[in-house]
Design an enzyme around this catalytic site. Structure first.
Site, PDB file in Angstrom:
ATOM      1  N   GLU A 151       0.601  -1.505  -0.385  1.00 48.36           N
ATOM      2  CA  GLU A 151       0.638  -0.192  -0.275  1.00 48.36           C
ATOM      3  C   GLU A 151       0.876   1.188  -0.007  1.00 48.36           C
ATOM      4  OE1 GLU A 151      -2.528  -0.337   3.103  1.00 48.36           O
ATOM      5  OE2 GLU A 151      -4.140  -1.422   1.950  1.00 48.36           O
ATOM      6  N   GLU A 304      -6.313  -8.242  -0.810  1.00 49.85           N
ATOM      7  CA  GLU A 304      -6.665  -8.299   0.554  1.00 49.85           C
ATOM      8  C   GLU A 304      -8.496  -7.537   0.630  1.00 49.85           C
ATOM      9  OE1 GLU A 304      -5.227  -4.820   3.696  1.00 49.85           O
ATOM     10  OE2 GLU A 304      -3.504  -6.029   3.105  1.00 49.85           O
TER      11      GLU A 304
END
Length: 671
Positions: A151, A304
Site C-alpha cells: 500500500e 485483501e
C-alpha cells in the site's frame, strides 16, 4: 504475465503472519486451511525486523521452516518483500529514511509505510533484503508471485525530496522560462529564474500549497518517485525469478498515487477491497472496474478484503450472513482471478487486533465467519479454472483520469464539494442499476469497440483526446459529456474562449457561466414528453448556463433567473450523437435516460431481473461464466428466457426463471 500459470485455479487465502504464533498454533492453522480450501497465503509482509535484526545480518531459518510447512500442506505463496515496515535500527541509524510531513515535522519511527521513497539509504537496504530473499527462495516450488512492500502512498516533504522535485521539474520543463509559461507564474508574482527557487507545496509555503499547477506536478512527482522505489526491488526479483510476476497492492484509498502510471511497471494489478457498510454495491463494483482498466481489461488480483468487520472504520459493522460471499464473487465477476483476505488468523495485539479474520480469537471452526469461508472455498473449487483470465466485454465505457481527478479537486471553485470519484459513481450507478456492463477507460484507451462513452467532468483535456472522441462520434458512437468539462490543459491552465473549449464543436453549445448550489439547494430539470406534457426531475450541484449553437435542448431549468434555459442538450455530429448535461440530475432521471440511450444503441442487460441484483459476465476460452449476485435481503427473480444453464455451485440444470435468495450468489454456464 499470467498469475495463475503454475496454479490453474482461483487463488484463495490471504495474509498470514506465522511469526506471531508458536509451532502448535501453526500446525492447527494448517488443519483450518485444509478444511477451508485455502490454497495460497501472503507472507511475511511486516517481518523486516525479524528477518534482518541488525544491518547485514539475516535470520531466515524461521521463515524457511514456515515455507516447508506450507509446501507440505500444498499451500502456495505470494512472497512479500517486508519493506513496508523498516526495522527500528534502520530509522535510528539512518534518520534520513523517515518522512517529513506537510507541516515540516520529521516523523519518528513506528508506522508502516512510513519512509521516504526517495531515500537512497532506504532503497539500498530494501534492495539488499529483496536480493537475499530472491536468491534464497527462487527455486521454491510454491512461489506464485512477489508482493513488493504494501500500500504505497506516503508523501514526503524532506530536503532530499525538495532536491529531487527540482530535478524532476528541470527534466520535465527544461528551462525556467518554459515552466513559467506552463504554470502561468505571472499570476501573484510567482515568476522564477532558476529551478532552485521552487519549493514544495507544504504548510510552510502556502504560496505553493495553494498553487494548483505546482501541487499537481508534485503529485505527479510522488507517483514517479514511488514507481522508481518499487522498481528498486522489482528489478532485482525479476533478475533471479524472471517467470514470477511482481506487483504491489493498491490501497482502497486510491487517490494519492496515479495508479494508471504506477501499475505500468507491475506485472499484474493488485488492490485491497474494503467497502464501507454504507456503500451502495455499485461503488465497490466501480472500483473493481477501475482496477480492470489498469491493464486495459486484463484480470487482476484482489490482495485483501475482510472476512468480517474491519477495525479502522468509524463504525465497524459485522458482516451479515452471506455478505462475505457476495463481496468475494462480485470481485471475481468483475475480473479478479484471486480471492484473498486480510487476515488468516486474528492478531492478539497491535492496531488491528480487532480486524476480522478467517480464524478468530475464539480459535474455533464453528463460527459464522469460518463456516462461510469454508463454504466459499468449496465453491471456488467447484468454479475451478473456468473463468481464469476471462474478459468482461462491455459496449459502454466511462472515461476516468487521475490527473483530471487531482486537478479538479485542487482547483479553487466553483464548489468546495467537488468530489470526482463521487460524481463519476453517480453516472456509473445509473448504468449499474440497469445491469449494463461498463468498462472504466483510460483516456488513452481504444474507443472504437464501444457504442456509448460517458465523459464525466473531463475538466482537463489532454493531447489528442478530443480528436479521438470526435472520431468515435463521427463513426456513429454516442457520447455523453457533463458539466466541468473542457476547461484546462495538462498544467491546469484555462482555455481561451468559451467552455467547453475544444469540446465545443462536439457538444454544439457554449457555456456563459456556472452556478454552484449549496447542498440544501436544488433546481429542476423540465423534460418535454412526446405527449406534449412535461416531466419534472430534481437536479443540483452545478448549473451551467448554456447557449445553443448546433445542439437542441432536451430539458430546461425549472427555477431561478435561468429558468427555461437548456440544462440537457443533444447535438448530432456526423454519424453519431453527443449529449451534454449542464447539471447533475437525480438518479431517478439518470437511470431512465441511460436505459433509453442504451436501448437506442441495442445495449441490453444479459438477463431481465425483478428486484435489485447484479449480473456479471466473463468470457474466455472456456466460454461464458455468469455471476448473479444479490446484495440485498429480498429475493431477486432472474428471467432466463428459453435458454438452459448449468448452476455451477448447486450442480443442477436451470431454465425459464431463477430465484436468487437474499445475500446469495448463483454462478451459471450456458448449456
Amino acid at each position: 504475465m499470467k498469475m495463475n500459470s503454475k496454479a490453474p485455479f482461483i487463488l484463495y487465502g490471504g495474509d498470514y503472519n506465522p511469526d506471531q504464533w508458536d509451532d502448535e498454533t501453526i500446525e492447527r492453522d494448517m488443519e483450518y486451511f485444509r478444511k477451508a480450501g485455502v490454497n495460497l497465503v501472503t507472507l511475511p509482509v511486516f517481518s523486516w525486523a525479524k528477518l534482518e535484526p541488525e544491518e547485514g545480518r539475516y535470520e531466515f531459518e524461521w521463515l524457511d521452516k514456515i515455507m516447508e510447512t506450507l509446501l507440505k500442506n500444498h499451500i502456495n505463496v505470494f512472497l512479500s518483500t517486508p519493506t513496508v515496515a523498516q526495522p527500528a535500527w534502520l530509522s535510528k541509524k539512518y534518520p534520513e529514511v523517515l518522512p517529513t510531513d506537510i507541516s515540516g515535522r520529521k516523523r519518528t519511527h513506528g508506522m508502516r509505510v512510513f519512509f521516504c521513497v526517495n531515500s537512497e539509504k532506504y532503497r539500498e537496504r530494501a534492495a539488499a533484503i529483496a536480493k537475499e530473499m530472491a536468491i534464497r527462495y527462487k527455486d521454491y516450488p510454491g512461489l506464485l508471485g512477489w508482493h513488493v512492500a504494501n500500500e504505497y502512498g506516503t508523501y514526503c516533504y524532506c530536503e532530499n525530496c525538495q532536491k529531487k522535485f527540482r530535478e524532476w521539474l528541470k527534466e520535465r520543463y527544461q528551462t525556467p522560462e518554459n515552466l513559467n509559461k506552463k504554470w502561468n507564474t505571472s499570476f501573484w508574482g510567482r515568476t522564477i529564474y532558476d529551478f532552485d527557487e521552487i519549493y514544495l507545496p507544504t504548510e510552510l509555503n502556502d504560496d505553493y500549497r495553494f498553487f494548483p499547477a505546482a501541487q499537481l506536478d508534485y503529485m505527479r512527482f510522488v507517483t514517479d518517485s514511488t514507481k522508481s522505489c518499487f522498481l528498486n526491488e522489482a528489478n532485482i526479483l525479476r533478475k533471479y525469478t524472471p517467470d514470477i510476476p511482481v506487483f504491489s497492492n493498491i490501497s482502497g484509498f486510491i487517490k494519492k498515487l496515479n495508479q494508471f502510471e504506477l501499475t505500468e511497471v507491475m506485472d499484474v494489478v493488485a488492490w485491497d477491497n474494503y467497502p464501507s457498510p454504507k456503500d451502495d454495491p455499485s461503488f465497490p463494483a466501480m472500483k473493481h472496474d477501475i482496477m480492470r482498466a489498469m491493464k486495459d481489461g486484463e484480470s487482476y488480483v484482489i490482495a485483501e478484503q475482510s472476512p468480517n468487520q474491519q477495525n479502522w472504520q468509524p463504525y465497524n459493522k459485522v458482516k451479515r450472513p452471506g455478505e462475505v460471499r457476495t463481496i468475494a464473487f462480485q470481485g471475481i465477476g468483475h475480473g479478479a482471478d484471486t480471492c484473498l483476505f486480510f487476515q488468516m488468523r486474528q492478531s492478539i495485539g497491535g492496531q488491528e487486533k480487532f480486524h476480522g479474520a478467517m480464524i478468530s480469537h475464539a480459535d474455533r471452526e464453528d463460527t459464522k465467519t469460518f463456516q462461510e469461508m469454508k463454504q466459499l472455498g468449496a465453491e471456488l473449487k467447484k468454479l475451478g479454472n473456468r473463468c481464469l483470465e476471462a474478459k468482461v466485454n462491455s459496449d459502454v465505457g466511462i472515461l476516468f483520469d487521475w490527473d483530471n481527478w487531482w486537478a479538479l479537486e485542487l482547483t479553487s471553485g466553483p464548489t468546495q464539494d467537488m468530489d470526482y470519484l463521487k460524481q463519476v459513481h453517480h453516472f456509473y450507478r445509473a448504468l449499474y442499476e440497469n445491469n449494463i456492463s461498463t468498462d472504466i477507460l483510460k483516456v488513452t484507451a481504444n474507443y472504437s469497440k464501444y457504442k456509448i462513452i460517458i465523459v464525466p467532468l473531463l475538466y482537463m483535456i489532454k493531447e489528442n483526446v478530443v480528436e479521438r472522441l470526435e472520431q468515435f462520434v463521427g463513426e456513429g458512437g454516442t457520447l455523453i459529456i457533463t458539466y466541468m468539462s473542457g476547461m484546462v490543459d495538462e498544467n491546469d491552465k484555462c482555455v481561451f474562449g468559451a467552455y467547453p473549449g475544444k469540446l465545443r464543436k462536439l457538444t454544439g453549445i457554449w457555456i456563459e457561466e456556472t452556478d454552484a448550489l449549496y447542498p440544501d439547494e436544488e433546481n429542476q430539470m423540465v423534460v418535454k414528453n412526446s405527449e406534449r406534457t412535461n416531466s419534472i426531475y430534481k437536479c443540483g450541484f452545478l448549473c451551467d448556463q448554456i447557449h445553443l449553437e448546433t445542439a437542441e435542448a432536451l430539458a430546461v431549468y425549472g427555477k431561478d433567473f435561468y429558468q427555461g434555459k437548456p440544462c440537457l442538450t443533444k447535438n448530432n455530429y456526423q454519424k453519431g450523437s453527443v449529449y451534454y448535461f449542464g447539471t447533475c440530475p437525480e438518479i431517478r432521471f439518470l437511470k431512465l435516460f441511460m436505459k433509453k440511450i442504451c436501448e437506442q444503441q441495442n445495449v441490453y442487460p444479459y438477463f431481465r431481473i425483478d428486484g435489485c441484483g447484479e449480473i456479471c459476465v466473463r468470457e474466455g476460452e472456456r466460454g461464458k461464466t455468469i455471476f448473479l449476485i444479490n446484495h440485498q435481503e429480498e429475493d431477486m427473480v432472474v428471467h432466463l428466457d428459453k435458454d438452459k444453464y448449468w448452476d455451477i455451485l448447486n450442480e443442477e440444470q436451470v431454465e425459464d426463471m431463477l430465484i436468487v435468495g437474499g445475500r446469495n450468489v448463483v454462478v451459471l454456464k450456458p448449456l
